[in-house]
Write a protein that holds these residues in place. Structure first.
Motif, short mmCIF file in Angstrom:
data_model
loop_
_atom_site.label_atom_id
_atom_site.label_comp_id
_atom_site.label_asym_id
_atom_site.label_seq_id
_atom_site.Cartn_x
_atom_site.Cartn_y
_atom_site.Cartn_z
N GLY A 214 -8.16 0.59 -5.00
CA GLY A 214 -7.29 -0.26 -5.83
C GLY A 214 -7.57 -1.73 -5.64
O GLY A 214 -7.19 -2.55 -6.46
N LEU A 215 -8.25 -2.07 -4.53
CA LEU A 215 -8.55 -3.48 -4.25
C LEU A 215 -10.04 -3.77 -4.49
O LEU A 215 -10.90 -2.97 -4.09
N ARG B 37 0.85 -1.20 0.00
CA ARG B 37 0.00 0.00 0.00
C ARG B 37 0.88 1.24 0.00
O ARG B 37 1.99 1.23 0.55
N ASP B 38 0.38 2.32 -0.59
CA ASP B 38 1.15 3.55 -0.54
C ASP B 38 0.70 4.38 0.67
O ASP B 38 -0.15 3.94 1.46
N ALA B 39 1.26 5.60 0.77
CA ALA B 39 1.00 6.41 1.97
C ALA B 39 -0.48 6.77 2.11
O ALA B 39 -0.98 7.03 3.22
N THR B 40 -1.24 6.76 1.00
CA THR B 40 -2.67 7.11 1.08
C THR B 40 -3.53 5.90 1.45
O THR B 40 -4.75 6.01 1.60
N GLY B 41 -2.92 4.75 1.52
CA GLY B 41 -3.68 3.53 1.82
C GLY B 41 -4.05 2.75 0.57
O GLY B 41 -4.61 1.65 0.65
N ARG B 42 -3.74 3.30 -0.61
CA ARG B 42 -4.07 2.63 -1.87
C ARG B 42 -3.29 1.32 -1.99
O ARG B 42 -2.10 1.25 -1.68
N VAL B 43 -3.96 0.27 -2.44
CA VAL B 43 -3.29 -1.00 -2.67
C VAL B 43 -2.55 -0.91 -4.01
O VAL B 43 -3.16 -0.62 -5.05
N GLU C 144 10.77 -15.00 -3.15
CA GLU C 144 9.73 -13.98 -3.10
C GLU C 144 9.75 -13.09 -4.33
O GLU C 144 10.81 -12.86 -4.93
N THR C 145 8.59 -12.59 -4.69
CA THR C 145 8.44 -11.67 -5.82
C THR C 145 7.57 -10.51 -5.36
O THR C 145 6.58 -10.73 -4.65
N PHE C 146 7.94 -9.30 -5.76
CA PHE C 146 7.07 -8.15 -5.51
C PHE C 146 6.38 -7.79 -6.81
O PHE C 146 7.01 -7.80 -7.87
N VAL C 147 5.09 -7.51 -6.73
CA VAL C 147 4.33 -7.14 -7.92
C VAL C 147 3.77 -5.75 -7.73
O VAL C 147 3.16 -5.45 -6.70
N GLU C 148 3.97 -4.90 -8.73
CA GLU C 148 3.32 -3.59 -8.74
C GLU C 148 2.13 -3.69 -9.67
O GLU C 148 2.28 -4.18 -10.80
N ALA C 149 0.97 -3.27 -9.22
CA ALA C 149 -0.22 -3.35 -10.08
C ALA C 149 -1.09 -2.12 -9.86
O ALA C 149 -1.15 -1.58 -8.76
N GLU C 150 -1.77 -1.67 -10.94
CA GLU C 150 -2.69 -0.53 -10.78
C GLU C 150 -3.92 -0.97 -10.00
O GLU C 150 -4.46 -0.22 -9.20
N LEU C 151 -4.40 -2.19 -10.29
CA LEU C 151 -5.59 -2.70 -9.60
C LEU C 151 -5.34 -4.14 -9.16
O LEU C 151 -4.63 -4.89 -9.83
N VAL C 152 -5.96 -4.52 -8.03
CA VAL C 152 -5.81 -5.88 -7.51
C VAL C 152 -7.20 -6.48 -7.33
O VAL C 152 -8.07 -5.89 -6.67
N MET C 153 -7.43 -7.65 -7.94
CA MET C 153 -8.73 -8.32 -7.81
C MET C 153 -8.57 -9.54 -6.91
O MET C 153 -7.80 -10.45 -7.20
N ASN C 154 -9.29 -9.52 -5.81
CA ASN C 154 -9.27 -10.63 -4.85
C ASN C 154 -10.37 -11.62 -5.25
O ASN C 154 -11.54 -11.40 -5.00
N ALA C 155 -9.95 -12.72 -5.92
CA ALA C 155 -10.92 -13.74 -6.36
C ALA C 155 -10.57 -15.05 -5.68
O ALA C 155 -10.41 -16.08 -6.32
#
Ligand code: FAD
Length: 549
Positions: free
Chosen positions: A350-351, A184-190, A203-214
């Motif tokens: 974002g989530l 999450r960034d400083a604003t709380g955005r995922v 481990e892998t870090f992923v940057e994404a504009e949107l995250v879909m929890n399915a």
């Protein structure tokens, strides 16, 4: 070593909803990453009845669920004709049933309004004699019976097909990879996630504009990683799987508490179920209890008195991610779905989370989810998932010609054709070598060919032996892997470069997972037989179950 990936959308969960959304987005040209912590389809999707029907029982309270499921059933039949099979049903009526034949028929007349959407036939009313002639195993205590027309699908393979198509269209698909943290960034955005590969441990870090929890029943746990609350009414359901088909017609049954259940032909077997009970236990260890087995068998026995003479091979259990509702019995809860925007209704922009729904309507649900995500991303490409075939659905395969050309028994080619459709030929061609090893039947129960195992390892990203139970149905037949696990592990070791300890561990994991599936249904002579099978794998390899994770 830590690596970084970037995608416009990160889809978490490789069940039918996650794979369906990933495919939809990929077909619209969106850069998508799909992650699944185990094998594709290994959560609730695989544990379902695999019916792509409207659901007669939802008609009264949730007619939109029936309609959507029937519309989507028609679409699934179009895009994956090789993976679906027609299931004719018989619904017997007994004199002590709460609804008599006339009232039952009114319900079926309403259901008939939807049959054309799923290419079905309207119901017919049969006399007692007609029904018994059609299905001699039926109880002769019935008053009359009705026919219904439904469709089934190999749900695990449907998930794999969606993921494979997404990958063919540019998506990145990672299995056995778990989201362990939402970034999450400083604003709380995922803004992405931290992933852990459960096999390699990296481990892998992923940057994404949107995250879909399915993540199906895991949705609340995943949302909690962003401090969000999602409420579900998780409903556990079990099925019993019979060694062979009890009948070629599905038969309705009524539980001692009045619940509707059925036994139905599913691929080589018959399945019977299901239950629906509130469940708050461990989602990674959904044990089947003696009570549940007895409850299902008792219901079936009323419709098919000889059912107890058939061998129950194993049990399957899963948890429905049903929408939350207070005060209603499990059966009465809505089967509709919701997509939660955690920016609009929470503090995690974002989530998004998808909850509820049906396998049968997965494509429409995915379309809705993709429409919403695309609106935010500024993508205006239309949904194409109802028109474009899934891998293998491009054209019918001439299976007899393939059997002759590759000199393989027709039943083995038929099973290959069922799972791979038009691609069966390329699976067989790729498996050809100087020793004709590709033609070898590795698992005789299903049957599964050496060439198919090599194909799923080379071209489908399969990572574990145990995943073969879902991907190609290896080890789920009468021997439960005793006769084929070591041999199949040898093929995969060659393809995936496993060393000896890894290969042995893979066999042990498969043996242990089959034991967990059979143990709840064992009785009488079967206990000894299955102990023997288990020790074939454990004893011969000198293993103990302590080596397992
Ligand atoms: C007994 C039973 C019978 C059913 N019968 C039918 C039927 O006949 N017809 C029908 O239409 N519907 C049926 N359903 C409902 C249907 O199965 C579900 O609605 C559907 O499968 C849900 O799919 P999903 O993708 O949301 O969840 P799942 O299939 O559970 O997929 C979620 C995935 O997320 C993964 N995951 C979880 N956490 C993480 C993480 N942190 N990182 C990465 N991955 C993660 C899990 O491993 C899992 O594979 C039935 C359900 C049950 C239980």
């Amino acid at each position: 070593m830590t690596r970084w990936l970037r995608a416009r959308v990160l889809v978490i969960g490789g069940g039918i909803n996650g794979t369906g959304i990933a495919r939809d987005l990929a077909l619209r040209g969106v850069d998508v990453l799909l992650v699944e912590r185990r094998e594709l389809g290994s959560g609730t999707s695989w544990a379902s009845s695999g019916m792509i029907h409207g659901g007669l029982r939802y008609l009264q309270k949730d007619p939109q669920v029936t309609e959507h499921s029937c519309i989507d059933s028609g679409a699934i039949q179009r895009i994956a004709p090789h993976l679906v099979f027609r299931i004719p049903f018989l619904m017997p009526v007994f004199s002590d049933d709460p609804l008599g034949p006339e009232l039952v028929e009114i319900g079926l007349e309403m259901y008939d309004r939807y049959v054309s959407l799923k290419n079905g036939h309207p119901h017919t009313r049969l006399t007692r004699a007609q029904a018994l002639a059609l299905e001699p195993a039926l109880s002769d205590a019935i008053e009359c019976a009705f026919t219904l027309d439904e469709w089934g699908v190999d749900a695990a393979r449907l998930c794999a097909a969606n993921a494979l198509d997404a990958a063919d269209r540019g998506a990145h698909v990672l299995t056995h990879t778990e989201v362990v943290e939402l970034l999450r960034d400083a604003t709380g955005r995922v803004t992405g996630a931290r992933l852990r590969d459960r096999i390699r441990g990296d481990e892998t870090f992923v940057e994404a504009e949107l995250v879909m929890n399915a993540t199906g029943p895991w949705v609340p746990q995943l949302a909690a990683l962003a401090g969000e609350e999602v409420r579900l009414r998780p409903g556990k359901g079990i099925h019993l799987v019979f060694e062979r088909r009890v009948s070629n017609i599905a038969i309705y049954a009524r539980g001692v508490d009045g619940r509707d259940m059925f036994t139905f032909p599913h691929e080589q077997n018959s399945m019977a179920g299901t239950t629906d009970d509130d469940y708050y236990g461990d989602l990674d260890r959904i044990d089947v209890t003696e009570d549940e087995v007895a409850y299902v068998l008792q219901a079936m026995e009323r419709s098919i008195p000889s059912i107890q003479q058939h061998r129950v091979l194993h049990a399957i259990s899963g948890v429905r991610p049903t929408l939350f509702g207070f005060g209603a019995y499990e059966d009465e809860l809505s089967r509709d779905y919701e997509i939660v925007d955690h920016g609009a209704f929470g503090a995690a922009p974002g989530l998004y989370s998808m909850t509820g729904g049906k396998l049968a309507a997965y494509r429409l649900m995915a379309e809705d989810a993709a429409n919403r995500l695309c609106a935010v991303l500024g993508v205006d490409a239309p949904c194409r998932t109802a028109e474009l075939p899934l891998p293998g659905g491009e054209a019918p395969a001439d299976l007899l010609a393939l059997a002759k050309r590759f000199r393989i028994a027709p039943p083995a080619v038929a099973r290959l054709g069922f799972r791979h459709g038009a691609r069966a030929r390329s699976v067989l061609e790729a498996g050809e070598d100087a020793h004709a090893r590709g033609r070898r039947v590795v698992c005789a129960c299903e049957p599964v060919l050496d060439a198919e195992l090599r194909h799923v390892a080379r071209a489908e990203g399969l990572r574990k032996l145990n995943d073969c139970t879902l991907r190609v149905r290896l080890g789920v037949g009468a021997c439960q892997g005793a006769a084929c696990a070591a041999s199949a592990a040898g093929v995969l070791a060659e393809e995936l470069g496993w060393d000896a300890p890894r290969t042995v561990r893979e066999v042990a994991e498969l043996a242990a997972s089959r034991w967990r599936a059979v143990a709840p249904v064992l009785s009488g002579a079967q206990v000894g037989a299955m102990e023997l099978h288990r020790h074939v794998n454990f004893g011969m390899l000198g293993l103990t179950e302590e080596i397992l994770p």
